[in-house]
Scaffold this motif. Sequence first.
Motif: not given
Length: 401
Positions: A337-343, A371-382
């Motif tokens: 997820v690209d979170m650069r809009g917030y940070f 190439n990953a600044d401002g991105f987060v990885r979320l695990n949705f296996a739950m």
Amino acid sequence: MKYNFDEIIDRRNTNALNTDGFRQYIFHAGPDKKFNYADEDFVRMWVADMEFKTAPEIIDAIKERADHGIFGYTRTFNDDYYNAFCDWCRKKYDWEFPKEELMFTQGVVAAIYQLIGIMTEKKGSLLITTPSYKQFRGAAQFNGIDYVCSDLINTNGYFTIDFDDFEKKASNKNVKAVIWCNPHNPTGRMWTEDELKKVADIVKKYNLWIISDEIHCDVIRTGNKHIPMAKIMGDYDKLVTCMAPSKTFNLAGLMLSNIIIRDKALRNAMRSTDFTSGSLNPISLAAAQAAYEKGDEWLDGLKEYLDGNFAFADKFFKENMPKANFYIPESTYLAWVDMRGYFVKGENLSEFFANNAGVLLEGGNDMFVGNADGFVRLNFAMPRSIIEKGLNRMAEALKNK
Ligand SMILES: Cc1ncc(COP(=O)(O)O)c(C=O)c1O
């Protein structure tokens, strides 16, 4: 559905990396590190294992093997495991390989570390695409060699290969090997046949070793089909394919991976540094074989459930985190997820979300190499209810941003 993916299972007190290892792994910190949330109150969306029980068919096979009661030295002397895994490959990817090419390691990372040392003779450098699973960088560092990154191109959250850049870097005389992530962690891309052919052509042109890490190849969106790099590079000996039941069936702790090595000399070199002499854990072997023989229906259920999780998250992001850019991945249970809009540049997003949302996640260049600044990885296996809780907390934490 026959299988219950909504069940919430308490993993505490099982020595799980997921519950107990986050301080060290994400924050490089010890037990003294304090957060605004108690450990048991975190929503854990980080390390790539699942909050689901494995398939009951696999649990039965483990129990049956345990009931036998003897756990002496074990190797694959008969063809049962090879047949089970090869049938799976034929059915899922229209691909098969000769038995002598199959080796085992305790995890794909262990194989990659060992292979890179042998392939490069601990000289030169390794080519990877970024963002990248950080253990690819680890393989270079472990062997004391350099690594070269080719940044993927991001078009509204959909990542593609910069072939000109990739070729330029591949053509450097120092580069000896490529680790190719197929499908790709963290972006979830499933490379098309055309993309794979172009990569294969470059690898062949410069006579490089290639390790195709296909550990995520079974957890894909329903209807998608995985293409092993080995199918594209049918005639190329300097290719190694890594697959495993670990991500697919939540068996990472059983530490059994399939490493398919075409080159005989490389297989021999791997054997000469295998201090287990090919021994396997009998419980792991029973579980992996059952997974490939009997796990298909469960996997279909898992994929259907994950499809639902991603549809839920997609809607949630659009409605509640409009500045986040998220593209439902073609594979994996991981969202990039690209979170650069917030940070602003360089902010530590893992720290922010741990302290302000009580959500554990991985992100940024430390975890994903570049190439990953401002991105987060979320695990949705739950279970979806946990995702809802986590995303709600994240949206709340971003409200004033
Ligand atoms: C691309 C990739 N390769 C390898 C691994 C880890 O493999 P193993 O646990 O078999 O060492 C992961 C885990 O997240 C991964 O994403």
